[in-house]
Each structure stands twice: as C-alpha cells, then as structure tokens.
Scaffold this motif. Structure first.
Motif, PDB file in Angstrom:
ATOM      1  N   ARG A   1      13.566 -35.250  38.448  1.00 17.22           N
ATOM      2  CA  ARG A   1      12.587 -36.278  38.107  1.00 17.22           C
ATOM      3  C   ARG A   1      12.229 -37.068  39.356  1.00 17.22           C
TER       4      ARG A   1
ATOM      5  N   GLU B   1      10.750 -40.306  40.373  1.00 16.36           N
ATOM      6  CA  GLU B   1      10.453 -41.611  39.772  1.00 16.36           C
ATOM      7  C   GLU B   1       9.121 -42.180  40.264  1.00 16.36           C
ATOM      8  N   GLU B   2       8.811 -42.001  41.567  1.00 13.55           N
ATOM      9  CA  GLU B   2       7.569 -42.544  42.115  1.00 13.55           C
ATOM     10  C   GLU B   2       6.337 -41.956  41.438  1.00 13.55           C
ATOM     11  N   GLU B   3       6.393 -40.686  41.090  1.00 12.18           N
ATOM     12  CA  GLU B   3       5.269 -40.004  40.447  1.00 12.18           C
ATOM     13  C   GLU B   3       5.367 -40.034  38.923  1.00 12.18           C
ATOM     14  N   ASN B   4       6.538 -40.479  38.404  1.00 10.93           N
ATOM     15  CA  ASN B   4       6.797 -40.453  36.972  1.00 10.93           C
ATOM     16  C   ASN B   4       6.560 -39.053  36.396  1.00 10.93           C
ATOM     17  N   ASN B   5       7.125 -38.069  37.090  1.00 14.68           N
ATOM     18  CA  ASN B   5       6.927 -36.678  36.721  1.00 14.68           C
ATOM     19  C   ASN B   5       8.125 -35.870  37.197  1.00 14.68           C
ATOM     20  N   ARG B   6       8.173 -34.623  36.786  1.00 13.80           N
ATOM     21  CA  ARG B   6       9.221 -33.720  37.277  1.00 13.80           C
ATOM     22  C   ARG B   6       8.653 -32.843  38.387  1.00 13.80           C
TER      23      ARG B   6
END
Length: 189
Positions: free
Chosen positions: A164, A166-171
């Motif tokens: 994950r 966190e900065e992109e809020n994606n995997r």
C-alpha cells in the motif's frame, strides 16, 4: 491437517560436547558445535519462498511446496499455507495455486494473491492474479500481466510484491525484472 512443531532439538557436532559430564552446563558449546532444527519441512516435500501474511487474527505463512522427486497424482507443487495463532501449533492448507513467488493482500472484502507462473513454450514468465473470500478457496482470475518484450526479458519477469502506497492511497506492485539486452556476470534477477 494440524502440524505440531517439535521443541527445539539440539545436536552437537562434536562428540565431546555430547558427553554426560559436558551436557550439564553450557561449557564447551560453540556456535559451530550446535546444530538446531528450527524449521518446518512439509511431508515428502521441500519448503521454499516464505510469503508471510497477517490478517489481524492469525499469522498465515504461505510458502512454495516442492515435491521434487516425490510427485505423483496426489502430490503436486503449489502454494501452501500454514496458519498459527500461538507460533507453536500450525495448520497446513493447500491453496491449489500452482505458481512461484508472489504476495498476498486483503482489500477489506477479498484476499488477492499475485504470483509468478513459468511458461515453457516459449519460455517466458507472467504474473497471475487469484482471489479468495476466505483464504481457503482460491480462484485464478483472467488478469495476467505479461512482460512487454521490448523493455524487459520475458524469462526474467517475476516475484511480484504488492504494498500500500499511503501517499497515493493505492496499492503498488514491484516486479523483479531484467532489462532486455543487458547481461552481466553479477545480475540479480
């Protein structure tokens, strides 16, 4: 099936260390004189490429089970899963996924497995995607990630690691790959 790990077993390589008068204390033991059996070995198979996963309730240790010379109709290479809540008692479970190293993630509803598959005609690797609602029943999806063939070599495209960001809020997925046309005596992938 339940698997119980034996208590730590020590076997001194030096016969003098095994003598009754020396076994009462730690005198005479060196790092080289003690061999400890602290690992799990599946019946008739070898264990490779540990893929740890924790779902908040239990540790799930996925690994590649390789039967080597013991393969038959009932014994096939695949991802296997050991589950434990106390680090002493383990339950073994075959996922039924025949693939190499990868990773497992949970999105809140479904478990996702990403793993390497080796194809032989022609020789090339790809990344497969399997899903499970409960870690017991896995289904391989139609999603397959192939190397493009122009940037990366087709046989050195493997070992996906999903994490994950966190900065992109994606995997994101990291893939070990070798650049096409670049050959070195000290290459890693």
């Amino acid at each position: 099936r339940a698997v119980r790990f034996p208590r730590y077993r020590c076997m001194a390589a030096d016969p003098a260390v095994r003598s009754p008068r020396r076994s009462a204390g730690l005198t005479g033991f060196t790092e080289r004189s003690i061999r400890m059996q602290l690992f799990y070995r599946p019946p008739l198979a070898a264990l490779g490429d540990i893929i740890p996963f924790h779902d908040g309730k239990a540790f799930r240790i996925f690994y590649l089970r390789n039967y080597r010379n013991n393969m038959d109709a009932e014994h096939h290479d695949s991802w296997d899963m050991l589950t434990t809540t106390d680090q002493l008692h383990f339950t073994s479970h075959d996922t039924g996924i025949d693939a190499a190293t990868g990773s497992v993630v949970y999105d809140g509803n479904v478990y996702h497995m990403f793993a390497t598959v080796f194809k032989s005609r022609p020789m090339r690797n790809c990344i497969i995607h399997a899903t499970s609602p409960d870690l017991d029943r896995w289904s391989v999806t139609e999603d397959v990630l192939w190397p493009d063939g122009s940037i990366y070599e087709e046989v050195h495209f493997r070992d996906p690691f999903v994490f994950r960001c966190e900065e992109e809020n994606n995997r994101w997925m990291l893939i070990a790959a070798r650049e096409k046309g670049v050959h070195s005596s000290n290459w890693i992938c």
